[in-house]
Design a protein around this motif. Structure first.
Motif, mmCIF file in Angstrom:
data_model
loop_
_atom_site.group_PDB
_atom_site.id
_atom_site.type_symbol
_atom_site.label_atom_id
_atom_site.label_comp_id
_atom_site.label_asym_id
_atom_site.label_seq_id
_atom_site.Cartn_x
_atom_site.Cartn_y
_atom_site.Cartn_z
ATOM 1 N N HIS A 144 98.979 82.701 -40.351
ATOM 2 C CA HIS A 144 98.010 82.322 -41.373
ATOM 3 C C HIS A 144 97.850 83.433 -42.403
ATOM 4 O O HIS A 144 98.016 84.617 -42.093
ATOM 5 C CB HIS A 144 96.636 82.041 -40.761
ATOM 6 C CG HIS A 144 96.585 80.865 -39.844
ATOM 7 N ND1 HIS A 144 97.146 80.870 -38.588
ATOM 8 C CD2 HIS A 144 96.017 79.631 -40.000
ATOM 9 C CE1 HIS A 144 96.940 79.704 -38.002
ATOM 10 N NE2 HIS A 144 96.253 78.933 -38.829
ATOM 11 N N GLN A 156 81.791 85.247 -40.642
ATOM 12 C CA GLN A 156 80.483 84.693 -41.019
ATOM 13 C C GLN A 156 79.349 85.634 -40.652
ATOM 14 O O GLN A 156 78.347 85.741 -41.366
ATOM 15 C CB GLN A 156 80.272 83.349 -40.325
ATOM 16 C CG GLN A 156 78.948 82.667 -40.697
ATOM 17 C CD GLN A 156 78.213 82.113 -39.491
ATOM 18 O OE1 GLN A 156 78.665 82.249 -38.362
ATOM 19 N NE2 GLN A 156 77.086 81.489 -39.730
ATOM 20 N N GLU A 208 93.934 77.200 -32.937
ATOM 21 C CA GLU A 208 92.763 76.784 -33.703
ATOM 22 C C GLU A 208 91.494 77.385 -33.111
ATOM 23 O O GLU A 208 90.562 77.744 -33.842
ATOM 24 C CB GLU A 208 92.669 75.256 -33.720
ATOM 25 C CG GLU A 208 91.606 74.716 -34.660
ATOM 26 C CD GLU A 208 91.833 75.095 -36.116
ATOM 27 O OE1 GLU A 208 90.819 75.303 -36.822
ATOM 28 O OE2 GLU A 208 93.000 75.177 -36.535
ATOM 29 N N LYS A 209 91.454 77.508 -31.790
ATOM 30 C CA LYS A 209 90.287 78.100 -31.130
ATOM 31 C C LYS A 209 90.071 79.532 -31.593
ATOM 32 O O LYS A 209 88.941 79.942 -31.891
ATOM 33 C CB LYS A 209 90.462 78.059 -29.613
ATOM 34 C CG LYS A 209 89.300 78.678 -28.855
ATOM 35 C CD LYS A 209 89.520 78.624 -27.351
ATOM 36 C CE LYS A 209 88.370 79.298 -26.607
ATOM 37 N NZ LYS A 209 88.565 79.250 -25.124
ATOM 38 N N LYS A 210 91.148 80.295 -31.667
ATOM 39 C CA LYS A 210 91.027 81.691 -32.091
ATOM 40 C C LYS A 210 90.713 81.800 -33.582
ATOM 41 O O LYS A 210 89.980 82.704 -34.000
ATOM 42 C CB LYS A 210 92.299 82.463 -31.735
ATOM 43 C CG LYS A 210 92.448 82.691 -30.241
ATOM 44 C CD LYS A 210 93.630 83.575 -29.910
ATOM 45 C CE LYS A 210 93.670 83.850 -28.400
ATOM 46 N NZ LYS A 210 94.825 84.719 -28.035
ATOM 47 N N ILE A 211 91.248 80.889 -34.375
ATOM 48 C CA ILE A 211 90.908 80.879 -35.804
ATOM 49 C C ILE A 211 89.417 80.640 -35.970
ATOM 50 O O ILE A 211 88.748 81.287 -36.806
ATOM 51 C CB ILE A 211 91.714 79.800 -36.556
ATOM 52 C CG1 ILE A 211 93.199 80.184 -36.637
ATOM 53 C CG2 ILE A 211 91.145 79.580 -37.957
ATOM 54 C CD1 ILE A 211 93.479 81.431 -37.465
ATOM 55 N N GLU A 212 88.854 79.745 -35.175
ATOM 56 C CA GLU A 212 87.414 79.476 -35.245
ATOM 57 C C GLU A 212 86.613 80.710 -34.839
ATOM 58 O O GLU A 212 85.550 80.983 -35.411
ATOM 59 C CB GLU A 212 87.046 78.290 -34.353
ATOM 60 C CG GLU A 212 87.533 76.944 -34.877
ATOM 61 C CD GLU A 212 86.993 76.629 -36.264
ATOM 62 O OE1 GLU A 212 85.787 76.836 -36.492
ATOM 63 O OE2 GLU A 212 87.783 76.174 -37.119
ATOM 64 N N GLN A 213 87.122 81.465 -33.874
ATOM 65 C CA GLN A 213 86.452 82.707 -33.468
ATOM 66 C C GLN A 213 86.479 83.729 -34.607
ATOM 67 O O GLN A 213 85.480 84.413 -34.866
ATOM 68 C CB GLN A 213 87.120 83.288 -32.223
ATOM 69 C CG GLN A 213 86.871 82.487 -30.959
ATOM 70 C CD GLN A 213 87.623 83.055 -29.768
ATOM 71 O OE1 GLN A 213 88.830 83.272 -29.833
ATOM 72 N NE2 GLN A 213 86.913 83.291 -28.676
ATOM 73 N N LYS A 254 86.660 83.056 -37.787
ATOM 74 C CA LYS A 254 85.746 82.560 -38.821
ATOM 75 C C LYS A 254 84.305 82.935 -38.483
ATOM 76 O O LYS A 254 83.521 83.314 -39.367
ATOM 77 C CB LYS A 254 85.895 81.041 -38.969
ATOM 78 C CG LYS A 254 87.199 80.626 -39.644
ATOM 79 C CD LYS A 254 87.509 79.156 -39.456
ATOM 80 C CE LYS A 254 86.568 78.246 -40.191
ATOM 81 N NZ LYS A 254 87.001 76.825 -40.111
ATOM 82 N N LYS A 255 83.957 82.855 -37.221
ATOM 83 C CA LYS A 255 82.600 83.211 -36.796
ATOM 84 C C LYS A 255 82.338 84.695 -37.009
ATOM 85 O O LYS A 255 81.253 85.093 -37.460
ATOM 86 C CB LYS A 255 82.405 82.850 -35.320
ATOM 87 C CG LYS A 255 80.968 83.013 -34.829
ATOM 88 C CD LYS A 255 80.033 82.048 -35.551
ATOM 89 C CE LYS A 255 78.609 82.147 -35.042
ATOM 90 N NZ LYS A 255 77.685 81.243 -35.772
#
Length: 207
Positions: A75, A35, A24-29, A31-32
């Motif tokens: 994913h 963005q 999840e941490k890497k998915i958030e990265q 996404k950033k």
């Protein structure tokens, strides 16, 4: 240069190890990174869907010529352009500009009007191509970020966009699937990872 080393390591993964998941941490990265991607006028006229649910991906697999990457990867990431663009989208951007930088919007009215006029002169086909093109910029940033994080990827255009839109009910959300990418970790059985990267010589690309 790390980027070159990352691109040398990267390859289009054909077979993923379905037992390995991107954290999840890497998915958030990721996404950033998406963005922060550049887009025409900075409008970001697209949405991104990140799908992990296997049952839903099984449905999408049938609309992707039954390519195994859709379900084997950790994913599935969809880039969806806005189907229609109107003046409210430009107004939203300048409202955000005001809220973020505390700028006087009145000073940007001429620029805002210019963007609105430019978009109004485009045909629907031209608008579709324009907004679709923006998603590829975000896609490339995703691929580069994945390579830096040693996450394997497979960008894909081999899918039926209309069926994707239907399955995900995207049309009613003013969205249309442009391009997709699967992310995860390569399988030891993926022979593609051992293939030599084939690219034209630099002198054949640059003039």
């Amino acid at each position: 240069m790390d980027l070159i080393n990352n691109l040398e390591w990267e390859y289009v993964t054909k077979k993923f190890d379905s037992s390995k998941k991107v954290s999840e941490k890497k998915i958030e990265q990721l996404k950033k990174v998406i963005q922060l991607s550049t887009s025409s006028y900075g409008l970001q006229l697209y949405k991104v869907l990140i799908i992990e649910e296997k049952i839903l991906r099984e449905k999408l697999k049938s609309a992707s010529y039954n390519q195994n990457q859709i379900t084997e990867a950790s994913h599935l990431i969809l880039f969806c352009n806005y189907a229609t663009v109107n003046e409210s989208h430009i107004d939203e951007y300048f409202d955000l500009k005001y809220k973020t930088a505390q700028l006087n919007i009145a000073n940007y009215k001429e620029y805002s009007d210019f963007i609105k006029k430019d978009i109004s002169t485009k045909s629907q086909i031209e608008k579709d191509k324009w907004t679709s093109n923006q998603t590829y910029i975000a896609l490339e940033n995703l691929l580069n970020a994945c390579a830096a994080l040693k996450i394997d990827t497979c960008p894909m255009e081999g899918f039926n966009a209309e069926k994707y839109n239907e399955i995900l009910n995207l049309t009613k959300q003013n969205l249309s699937t442009t391009v997709i990418a699967t992310v995860g970790y390569r399988s030891d059985k993926d022979s593609s990872q051992h293939s030599k990267k084939i690219r034209k010589p630099i002198e054949n690309i640059f003039i």
